[in-house]
Design an enzyme around this catalytic site. Structure first.
Site, PDB file in Angstrom:
ATOM      1  N   ASP A 251      27.477  88.158   8.807  1.00 34.00           N
ATOM      2  CA  ASP A 251      28.052  89.435   9.230  1.00 34.00           C
ATOM      3  C   ASP A 251      28.298  90.350   8.039  1.00 34.00           C
ATOM      4  O   ASP A 251      28.622  89.894   6.935  1.00 34.00           O
ATOM      5  CB  ASP A 251      29.375  89.133   9.963  1.00 34.00           C
ATOM      6  CG  ASP A 251      29.955  90.334  10.673  1.00 34.00           C
ATOM      7  OD1 ASP A 251      29.190  91.246  11.021  1.00 34.00           O
ATOM      8  OD2 ASP A 251      31.181  90.350  10.903  1.00 34.00           O
ATOM      9  N   HIS A 252      28.150  91.649   8.239  1.00 31.78           N
ATOM     10  CA  HIS A 252      28.576  92.719   7.320  1.00 31.78           C
ATOM     11  C   HIS A 252      28.381  92.415   5.830  1.00 31.78           C
ATOM     12  O   HIS A 252      29.325  92.101   5.110  1.00 31.78           O
ATOM     13  CB  HIS A 252      30.043  93.066   7.563  1.00 31.78           C
ATOM     14  CG  HIS A 252      30.250  93.927   8.768  1.00 31.78           C
ATOM     15  ND1 HIS A 252      29.943  95.264   8.814  1.00 31.78           N
ATOM     16  CD2 HIS A 252      30.701  93.612  10.008  1.00 31.78           C
ATOM     17  CE1 HIS A 252      30.204  95.745  10.019  1.00 31.78           C
ATOM     18  NE2 HIS A 252      30.660  94.755  10.768  1.00 31.78           N
TER      19      HIS A 252
ATOM     20  N   HIS B  93      29.994  96.882  17.462  1.00 28.36           N
ATOM     21  CA  HIS B  93      31.006  96.423  16.508  1.00 28.36           C
ATOM     22  C   HIS B  93      32.363  97.011  16.873  1.00 28.36           C
ATOM     23  O   HIS B  93      32.447  98.025  17.559  1.00 28.36           O
ATOM     24  CB  HIS B  93      30.659  96.879  15.089  1.00 28.36           C
ATOM     25  CG  HIS B  93      29.508  96.158  14.492  1.00 28.36           C
ATOM     26  ND1 HIS B  93      29.075  96.378  13.193  1.00 28.36           N
ATOM     27  CD2 HIS B  93      28.679  95.214  14.985  1.00 28.36           C
ATOM     28  CE1 HIS B  93      28.040  95.610  12.935  1.00 28.36           C
ATOM     29  NE2 HIS B  93      27.770  94.900  14.009  1.00 28.36           N
TER      30      HIS B  93
ATOM     31  N   ASN C 111      30.541  92.024  18.579  1.00 24.99           N
ATOM     32  CA  ASN C 111      31.312  91.249  17.617  1.00 24.99           C
ATOM     33  C   ASN C 111      32.736  91.008  18.112  1.00 24.99           C
ATOM     34  O   ASN C 111      33.380  91.906  18.654  1.00 24.99           O
ATOM     35  CB  ASN C 111      31.367  91.972  16.269  1.00 24.99           C
ATOM     36  CG  ASN C 111      30.049  91.930  15.533  1.00 24.99           C
ATOM     37  OD1 ASN C 111      29.031  91.477  16.056  1.00 24.99           O
ATOM     38  ND2 ASN C 111      30.048  92.399  14.299  1.00 24.99           N
TER      39      ASN C 111
ATOM     40  N   GLU D  82      37.666  95.669   7.813  1.00 26.64           N
ATOM     41  CA  GLU D  82      37.343  94.290   8.151  1.00 26.64           C
ATOM     42  C   GLU D  82      36.814  93.590   6.912  1.00 26.64           C
ATOM     43  O   GLU D  82      35.879  94.072   6.271  1.00 26.64           O
ATOM     44  CB  GLU D  82      36.305  94.222   9.276  1.00 26.64           C
ATOM     45  CG  GLU D  82      35.949  92.783   9.661  1.00 26.64           C
ATOM     46  CD  GLU D  82      34.886  92.721  10.748  1.00 26.64           C
ATOM     47  OE1 GLU D  82      35.164  92.101  11.787  1.00 26.64           O
ATOM     48  OE2 GLU D  82      33.807  93.266  10.547  1.00 26.64           O
TER      49      GLU D  82
ATOM     50  N   HIS E 114      36.984  98.820  13.640  1.00 29.37           N
ATOM     51  CA  HIS E 114      37.427  97.452  13.382  1.00 29.37           C
ATOM     52  C   HIS E 114      38.949  97.384  13.406  1.00 29.37           C
ATOM     53  O   HIS E 114      39.640  98.344  13.076  1.00 29.37           O
ATOM     54  CB  HIS E 114      36.956  96.983  11.996  1.00 29.37           C
ATOM     55  CG  HIS E 114      35.483  96.760  11.906  1.00 29.37           C
ATOM     56  ND1 HIS E 114      34.729  97.209  10.849  1.00 29.37           N
ATOM     57  CD2 HIS E 114      34.623  96.126  12.743  1.00 29.37           C
ATOM     58  CE1 HIS E 114      33.465  96.865  11.034  1.00 29.37           C
ATOM     59  NE2 HIS E 114      33.382  96.214  12.165  1.00 29.37           N
TER      60      HIS E 114
END
Length: 359
Positions: free
Chosen positions: A109-110, A265, A287, A182, A226
């Site tokens: 992720d990310h 997201h 997510n 996040e 987020h």
């Protein structure tokens, strides 16, 4: 008919099986939760939830979650702990996923620009695994270069996708910015206009990546943020996703109304109707992190509140001053309570996305 009827196996899936799964989800109008994990306990909870609700699942590791999996005692100056933690977790998932009887998309992720050494390390592990087994270690990876100028973002994604396509590895990319914070990526002060991706930007991504490989997903910003918020406080515009699909279709003259695999997201705080609307426009992955973190903690909190009198000392409780308390403070007891609470939250995410009894 379900996912397994398509010939998609249980366990970690890659390449063509990921393609089949995402196309089936889009056609059938459901999406798959992508749950962030940071330990063997959280991994096992996600696998158990997917098994019980009879659904495929996406398990993903962030850079910080990967480092935690390796152990906070290890140095991470050059992302070495994050690389080893991600690889170690991947092998854990591969070892157990088939026993739980569900297809698993194994994802990272990310990855922001500053974290590219982490991405490079995982990709090297994928290539080494491919050389031995004919498939990558992971199913997919995410590059989050949304803070860069658009052309730089897409150019770097192109370069990586060329390498990933050789081993049937899917790329998730982000265009537009998901607000909030996040895992060390702080977008709390971005301008409001940056939170809404334009159709032309989506098409620029599609026309440049599609000639390389069809194994890519796009995380488009439509006001998502987020973090954790009360339902209704996050102002989403899911209809933008419909416009993206329509615009790309008009440019490429394809048969399908939803040519894109889209990713959602920042789902925390979204109302369920908005989630369902986003899925109807071709979102195949959402997510889930903040809410499952809370669920894990809540399991421990509730256990402590119920058993507080037994958790003040090793010996001595409401039943007598000489009574031992080991069966209450044994980590296997209270961690299991955390797992059970997280399992229920993962099931809820599956239901919200229509991903129940889809096997």
């Amino acid at each position: 008919m379900g996912v397994l009827d398509l010939g998609i196996p249980t366990g970690v899936i890659t390449g063509d099986n990921v393609r089949k799964l995402f196309n089936y989800a889009k056609e059938q109008g459901f999406a798959i939760p992508a749950v962030n994990v940071s330990s063997s306990s959280t991994i096992n909870a996600v696998l158990e939830a997917a098994r019980d609700i009879k659904a495929p699942i996406i398990i993903q590791l962030s850079q910080g979650g990967s480092a935690f999996y390796a152990g906070k005692g290890l140095k991470n100056d050059n992302q070495e702990a994050s690389i080893k933690g991600a690889v170690s977790a991947a092998h854990h998932i591969r070892l157990l996923a088939k026993d739980y009887g569900v297809p698993v998309v194994l994802h990272s992720d990310h990855c922001a620009e500053k974290l590219l050494p982490w991405f490079d390390g995982m990709l090297k592990a994928d290539e080494e695994y491919f050389a031995q087994h004919g498939e990558p270690l992971f199913s997919s990876h995410m590059l989050d270069l949304s803070e860069l100028p658009k052309d730089d973002n897409i150019r770097i994604c192109e370069e990586y996708l060329k390498r990933m396509a050789k081993i049937n590895l899917l790329l998730e990319m982000e265009i537009g910015i998901t607000g909030g914070e996040e895992d060390g990526v702080d977008n709390t002060n971005v301008t409001n206009s940056s939170l809404y991706t334009q159709p032309e930007d989506i098409y620029d991504v599609y026309r440049r990546l599609r000639p390389i490989s069809d194994l890519f997903t796009i995380a488009a910003a439509f006001g998502n943020v987020h973090g954790v918020y009360k339902p209704g406080n996050v102002k989403l515009t899911p209809v933008l996703l419909k416009k993206h699909q329509e615009y790309v279709k008009s440019q490429v003259s394809c048969d399908t109304d939803k040519p894109l695999w889209l990713v959602f997201h920042g789902g925390s705080g979204s109302v369920k109707d908005e989630i369902r609307e986003a899925v109807s426009y071709g979102v195949i992955k959402m997510n889930v992190d903040t809410d499952t973190q809370w669920a894990y903690w809540e399991g421990i909190k509730n256990f402590y509140e119920r058993k507080k009198g037994y958790l003040q000392s090793q010996v001595g409780n409401p039943e007598g001053e000489d009574k031992p308390n080991k069966k209450y403070y044994d980590p296997r007891v209270f961690i299991r309570e955390a797992e059970k609470s997280m399992i229920e939250r993962v099931k809820e995410a599956c239901r919200d996305l229509g991903n129940e009894n889809t096997l």
